[in-house]
Write an enzyme that holds these catalytic residues in place. Sequence first.
Site, short mmCIF file in Angstrom:
data_model
loop_
_atom_site.label_atom_id
_atom_site.label_comp_id
_atom_site.label_asym_id
_atom_site.label_seq_id
_atom_site.Cartn_x
_atom_site.Cartn_y
_atom_site.Cartn_z
N ALA A 170 28.20 63.19 47.58
CA ALA A 170 27.94 64.05 46.42
C ALA A 170 29.26 64.45 45.77
O ALA A 170 29.55 65.62 45.57
CB ALA A 170 27.16 65.29 46.87
N VAL A 182 31.59 60.89 41.70
CA VAL A 182 30.75 59.79 41.23
C VAL A 182 29.28 60.05 41.57
O VAL A 182 28.41 60.01 40.70
CB VAL A 182 31.22 58.45 41.83
CG1 VAL A 182 30.23 57.34 41.52
CG2 VAL A 182 32.57 58.09 41.24
N ASN A 200 40.16 48.36 36.67
CA ASN A 200 41.13 49.45 36.84
C ASN A 200 42.56 48.93 36.77
O ASN A 200 43.44 49.59 36.21
CB ASN A 200 40.89 50.17 38.17
CG ASN A 200 39.86 51.29 38.02
OD1 ASN A 200 39.35 51.51 36.92
ND2 ASN A 200 39.55 51.97 39.10
N PHE A 249 43.67 46.40 35.02
CA PHE A 249 44.01 46.13 33.61
C PHE A 249 44.29 47.43 32.85
O PHE A 249 45.21 47.51 32.05
CB PHE A 249 42.87 45.37 32.91
CG PHE A 249 42.97 43.87 33.06
CD1 PHE A 249 43.13 43.27 34.29
CD2 PHE A 249 42.89 43.05 31.94
CE1 PHE A 249 43.22 41.89 34.42
CE2 PHE A 249 42.98 41.66 32.05
CZ PHE A 249 43.14 41.08 33.30
N CYS A 295 42.04 56.99 41.66
CA CYS A 295 41.65 55.58 41.77
C CYS A 295 42.66 54.54 41.32
O CYS A 295 42.77 53.49 41.97
CB CYS A 295 40.33 55.36 41.05
SG CYS A 295 39.00 56.22 41.90
N PHE A 296 43.38 54.75 40.23
CA PHE A 296 44.22 53.67 39.71
C PHE A 296 45.17 53.14 40.80
O PHE A 296 45.20 51.95 41.09
CB PHE A 296 45.02 54.14 38.50
CG PHE A 296 44.29 54.01 37.19
CD1 PHE A 296 42.99 53.51 37.15
CD2 PHE A 296 44.89 54.37 36.00
CE1 PHE A 296 42.30 53.39 35.94
CE2 PHE A 296 44.22 54.25 34.79
CZ PHE A 296 42.94 53.76 34.76
P1 NAD Z 1 34.70 62.12 46.39
O1 NAD Z 1 35.72 62.31 47.43
O2 NAD Z 1 34.66 63.05 45.22
O3 NAD Z 1 33.24 62.17 47.04
C1 NAD Z 1 32.89 61.46 48.18
C2 NAD Z 1 31.89 62.30 48.97
O4 NAD Z 1 31.37 61.49 50.02
C3 NAD Z 1 32.48 63.53 49.63
O5 NAD Z 1 31.79 64.68 49.19
C4 NAD Z 1 32.28 63.29 51.14
O6 NAD Z 1 31.97 64.47 51.87
C5 NAD Z 1 31.11 62.34 51.13
N1 NAD Z 1 30.99 61.51 52.34
C6 NAD Z 1 31.97 60.84 53.01
N2 NAD Z 1 31.44 60.18 54.05
C7 NAD Z 1 30.11 60.43 54.04
C8 NAD Z 1 29.04 60.02 54.87
N3 NAD Z 1 29.26 59.22 55.92
N4 NAD Z 1 27.81 60.47 54.58
C9 NAD Z 1 27.59 61.28 53.53
N5 NAD Z 1 28.58 61.71 52.69
C10 NAD Z 1 29.81 61.29 52.96
O7 NAD Z 1 34.86 60.61 45.89
P2 NAD Z 1 34.53 60.05 44.43
O8 NAD Z 1 35.63 60.39 43.50
O9 NAD Z 1 33.14 60.41 44.08
O10 NAD Z 1 34.65 58.49 44.70
C11 NAD Z 1 33.66 57.79 45.43
C12 NAD Z 1 33.88 56.30 45.26
O11 NAD Z 1 33.70 55.95 43.88
C13 NAD Z 1 35.29 55.82 45.63
O12 NAD Z 1 35.20 54.56 46.20
C14 NAD Z 1 36.00 55.73 44.27
O13 NAD Z 1 37.01 54.75 44.29
C15 NAD Z 1 34.87 55.30 43.36
N6 NAD Z 1 35.03 55.71 41.95
C16 NAD Z 1 35.50 56.96 41.64
C17 NAD Z 1 35.59 57.35 40.29
C18 NAD Z 1 36.09 58.70 39.90
O14 NAD Z 1 36.25 58.94 38.71
N7 NAD Z 1 36.34 59.63 40.80
C19 NAD Z 1 35.16 56.47 39.29
C20 NAD Z 1 34.67 55.21 39.65
C21 NAD Z 1 34.60 54.85 40.99
C1 UGA Z 2 39.67 55.46 35.54
C2 UGA Z 2 38.99 54.42 34.66
O1 UGA Z 2 39.24 54.74 33.28
C3 UGA Z 2 37.49 54.39 34.91
O2 UGA Z 2 36.89 53.35 34.15
C4 UGA Z 2 37.24 54.16 36.41
O3 UGA Z 2 35.87 54.19 36.69
C5 UGA Z 2 37.95 55.22 37.21
O4 UGA Z 2 39.37 55.20 36.90
C6 UGA Z 2 37.85 55.03 38.69
O5 UGA Z 2 37.59 53.96 39.15
O6 UGA Z 2 38.09 56.04 39.34
P1 UGA Z 2 40.00 58.10 35.46
O7 UGA Z 2 41.04 57.84 36.49
O8 UGA Z 2 38.99 59.13 35.74
O9 UGA Z 2 39.19 56.73 35.16
O10 UGA Z 2 40.69 58.49 34.08
P2 UGA Z 2 41.47 57.63 32.98
O11 UGA Z 2 41.06 58.12 31.66
O12 UGA Z 2 41.39 56.19 33.20
O13 UGA Z 2 42.98 58.11 33.19
C7 UGA Z 2 43.71 57.73 34.34
C8 UGA Z 2 45.14 58.20 34.21
O14 UGA Z 2 45.83 57.42 33.22
C9 UGA Z 2 45.29 59.66 33.77
O15 UGA Z 2 46.34 60.26 34.47
C10 UGA Z 2 45.60 59.54 32.30
O16 UGA Z 2 46.30 60.64 31.80
C11 UGA Z 2 46.44 58.28 32.28
N1 UGA Z 2 46.44 57.62 30.95
C12 UGA Z 2 45.28 57.10 30.46
C13 UGA Z 2 47.62 57.52 30.24
O17 UGA Z 2 48.67 57.98 30.70
N2 UGA Z 2 47.59 56.89 29.03
C14 UGA Z 2 46.47 56.38 28.49
O18 UGA Z 2 46.53 55.83 27.37
C15 UGA Z 2 45.28 56.49 29.22
#
Ligand code: NAD
Ligand code: UGA
Length: 501
Positions: free
Chosen positions: A13, A16, A258, A260, A310-311
Amino acid sequence: SDGFDLHICCMGAGYVGGPTMAVIAANCPKGVMGSVTCGPPVFVSIPIRDESITTWGGGGGERAIRVCVVDLSQKQIDAWNSPDLPIYEPGLVEVVEKCRGTNLFFSTDIDAEIELADVVFISVNTPTKTAGIGAGRAANVKNCELCARKIAEVSMGDKIVVEKSTVPVRTAEAVRRVLDCNEKGLRFQVLSNPEFLAEGTAIPDLMEPDRVLIGGVQSPEGLRAAETLASVYANWVPRERILTTNLWSSELAKLVANAFLAQRVSSINSISALCEATGANVSEITRAVGMDDRIGKRFLNSSIGFGGSCFQKDILNLVYLCETYGLRECAEYWNQVIIMNDYQKKRFSEKMVSTMFNTVTGKKIAILGFAFKKDTGDVRETPSMFVVRDLVHEQAKIHVYDPQVKREDMWIEMDYTCKMNAANHPGLEEAVTTSPDAYSACDGAHALAVLTEWDEFKDLDYERIYKSMAKPAFVFDGRNILDHDALRKVGFEVHAIGKPD
Ligand code: NAD
Ligand code: UGA
């Protein structure tokens, strides 16, 4: 029956799992609470549609869908069930409040919710490994495996398991093998459905995604599972935006997207250094280059470097994959994106110190913005933290103001990423103050540095700020969001990324 035709459970929760499931619930037909004379309320399957939300997209199936997000953390689930959600994301509260208790639920009863589900998403954190083989580069998929083991253990019927977390290529194979070890003869279909939302814009990104990617095994059962998931998204996403591929393409496409995006930021940041050296202006370069349709305007804002959870993690994951397959040149190519990002962060703090007469010892410095980007309270891998760390090492007195970041979160991240805490750095708590607003952060400061591009920083009363600061009053704009000419007229000495001084 509870009146729902399809049950979805999401493990994790977080940033994402919460928003993604809330948007699925908001866009899918809901069961309607039926009236009964005794016993608990039941749901009857009369699909309803919320007009204000379904205007976002086209129609799909009419199956009533129940969504439950589960997590190990009671605190996290309690927050999702309260008015004070655990993450800040514009528009999220409204979506959650529309569905919570109707077809969207948050629970720690993981076993029961998995058992009930037809489709189980795995949306848990997959951080970079800190020890063992591949430490510092490989992604740790331990949580994904634990989820697969839990699903295998508690399921009593066949299910579709959806990998939502970002994972190394071929993780779905490991998930499938773990699931296949169940002792009940159950059959699981594993899909990859990576998430592309960005923080701060998660709700519009989910409501109107550029694409939804679904990878599956190319067998009749695999294709049927992919279609079941596609039909959920088709409730609001146009069919032509729902792509289906094989599993490995889907897993790899997420890392590539990511990589790219981050590469664009590192590319423009490398050019910002050249601009500062030559007198060219990075904003003019961006405009000139971005007007070429083949290059495009977006994601070319030079900055103090990219941050976020993530990046860096995903590029390191890609680098490690390349190395694992013996592709050394490919690994080095992508690793350079990280090297450039580290250089940019360091370059910024060094420029602050050298500009301020090579010493900031004892000087108050205002840091405006600590989140890794605007419209989020997330501080994971935030570039601001590295600038603050460097300035603390120079013995400056730091005053941080960020509209969304909690002091507690700042310290947790500082400790986690920079290994800097009160125990190993005496006086740290006093060296970094958190201010309630920008004006108090700047009062008496020698410099202010804008490190996150919050809109409110554009509209501050800079005359008032200038009067309250020590002179010369320096501005370091790490996001190029301020009106530099206007600030110079007020009296500030302005330094910005990729701009002539
Ligand atoms: P997060 O740390 O915010 O949330 C993960 C949650 O999973 C935590 O609340 C944790 O307690 C829970 N968890 C861990 N192990 C568990 C288990 N065994 N059972 C139930 N719950 C459990 O992470 P996030 O930012 O939501 O990222 C999740 C995934 O999505 C990662 O792989 C990340 O790379 C990917 N992702 C993140 C973003 C983003 O913007 N944050 C965007 C796209 C993809
Ligand atoms: C990024 C991707 O944009 C999402 O598509 C992807 O799902 C996500 O990672 C992920 O996998 O976690 P996010 O990290 O939330 O999303 O935010 P971005 O808007 O991509 O910014 C990332 C970082 O790059 C920030 O620190 C931002 O300030 C920086 N950034 C972004 C720049 O410095 N310049 C830009 O032109 C754009």
